[in-house]
Design a protein around this motif. Structure first.
Motif, short mmCIF file in Angstrom:
data_model
loop_
_atom_site.label_atom_id
_atom_site.label_comp_id
_atom_site.label_asym_id
_atom_site.label_seq_id
_atom_site.Cartn_x
_atom_site.Cartn_y
_atom_site.Cartn_z
N GLY A 165 28.27 45.55 55.90
CA GLY A 165 29.68 45.93 55.85
C GLY A 165 30.16 46.31 54.48
N ASN A 166 29.27 46.21 53.47
CA ASN A 166 29.62 46.54 52.09
C ASN A 166 30.88 45.79 51.64
N LEU A 167 30.97 44.53 52.05
CA LEU A 167 32.15 43.74 51.73
C LEU A 167 32.27 43.44 50.24
N SER A 168 31.14 43.47 49.53
CA SER A 168 31.19 43.20 48.10
C SER A 168 32.03 44.23 47.35
N ALA A 169 32.16 45.43 47.94
CA ALA A 169 32.96 46.48 47.29
C ALA A 169 34.45 46.18 47.38
#
Length: 329
Positions: A165-169
């Motif tokens: 989910g590319n939540l770190s972005a």
């Protein structure tokens, strides 16, 4: 003198009007709001205070060592103090250096906190025993692999979802925190992040906060509330969501296994996996192939679900014989 009664007589007595009020008042003194607040939040405040104290001590030691090395004369030190720009640059440099030692500070704070929390935890167990509270059954050691496997599968699966989910972005603080935590030597990461921190957090959040709240309310309420607090105190959004999910699991296994050793073992396993997976590039390897990371995530969900079913069958409640013996005392 011990008066022995049957279970039926005891239940009938509980059904009588006014029983709960008079018996509870006699058995449990009324707590003031301040005392109740300290009872619930005291362990967290103590942990927080120790963390701040250790952090300040480490920062002070770093500043003194740096000044002793780079500002050996009184004139050089006075020049630093009199120049606002140099002073701000000095503080910024010390802060960056302090961030590099985040893992060391976390481990040292946990090492100082653990004995304090252990004393409070065992004090609570003694009070429960004195009050005649029947303890939950402790699961045998042969049932512990299930909780470790479930914890590892959940941790890997949730981390994969964060990556997919590319939540770190979404939260820049998350990436900065991870870089700081995993920049220390591997041995220090294992000792601090995979041993000391899990033991400390389980004493605070499950052994004290969750357990005390459960005694005052219900298991479900205590599990959800303590998990929310556990997640929020991880500060950044990604770790909040991750911490909440794992907090729910850790509270559940503590209840089922009847021992703090279960959530400690699960927590240590998850943190060790994160340390080793980050160090040896496991997440980068999975991310190279979308099908690969997708399959691994589905397998993790299946394994975690299977272990959950096995753990769910553990009978944590005391036997009727033990309940009757306790009531007859």
């Amino acid at each position: 003198m011990k008066v022995r009664i049957t279970m039926e007589e005891w239940q009938n007595g509980h059904d009588q009007p006014g029983y709960h009020y008079h018996q509870e008042q006699e058995r449990k003194p009324v707590e003031t709001p301040g005392k109740r607040f300290w009872k619930m939040w005291g362990p967290l405040l103590i942990k927080w205070g120790i963390g701040i104290g250790v952090g300040m001590a480490v920062m002070a030691a770093m500043m003194m060592a740096y000044m002793k090395t780079h500002y050996q004369t009184q004139a050089a030190l006075e020049a630093l103090m009199s120049d606002q720009n140099k002073l701000m640059a000095f503080y910024e440099k010390m802060l960056n250096k302090y961030i590099d030692y985040t893992t060391w500070v976390e481990g040292l704070s946990a090492l100082v906190t653990i004995p304090v929390m252990a004393l409070m935890y065992h004090g609570d167990r003694k009070k429960e025993k004195t009050a005649g509270i029947v303890q939950d059954k402790k699961a045998p050691l042969w049932q512990y692999p299930a909780v470790i496997i479930m914890a590892l599968a959940m941790s890997l699966g949730l981390n994969n979802l964060i990556i997919i989910g590319n939540l770190s972005a979404i939260d820049a603080n998350y990436k900065a925190t991870m870089n700081a935590m995993y920049s220390a030597p591997l041995a220090i990461q294992i000792v601090c992040l995979a041993v000391l921190v899990p033991i400390c957090e389980e004493y605070v959040f499950r052994g004290l906060f969750f357990r005390r709240m459960e005694r005052e309310s219900s298991f479900v309420y205590a599990m959800v509330y303590s998990s929310v607090v556990f997640g929020i105190l991880h500060v950044n959004l990604v770790q909040m969501l991750y911490g909440f999910a794992l907090g729910m699991m850790l509270a559940y296994v503590y209840e089922k296994y009847g021992s703090l050793k279960a959530p400690v073992a699960a927590h240590m396993s998850m943190n060790l996996l994160s340390v080793l997976a980050t160090r040896y590039g496991l997440y980068n390897w999975m991310l190279k192939d979308n099908i690969r990371i997708g399959i691994i995530t589905v397998v993790c969900a299946a394994v975690a679900s299977t272990m959950f079913v096995i753990i769910q069958r553990i009978e944590e409640k005391p036997t009727k014989k033990k309940e009757n013996e306790n009531l007859a005392m």
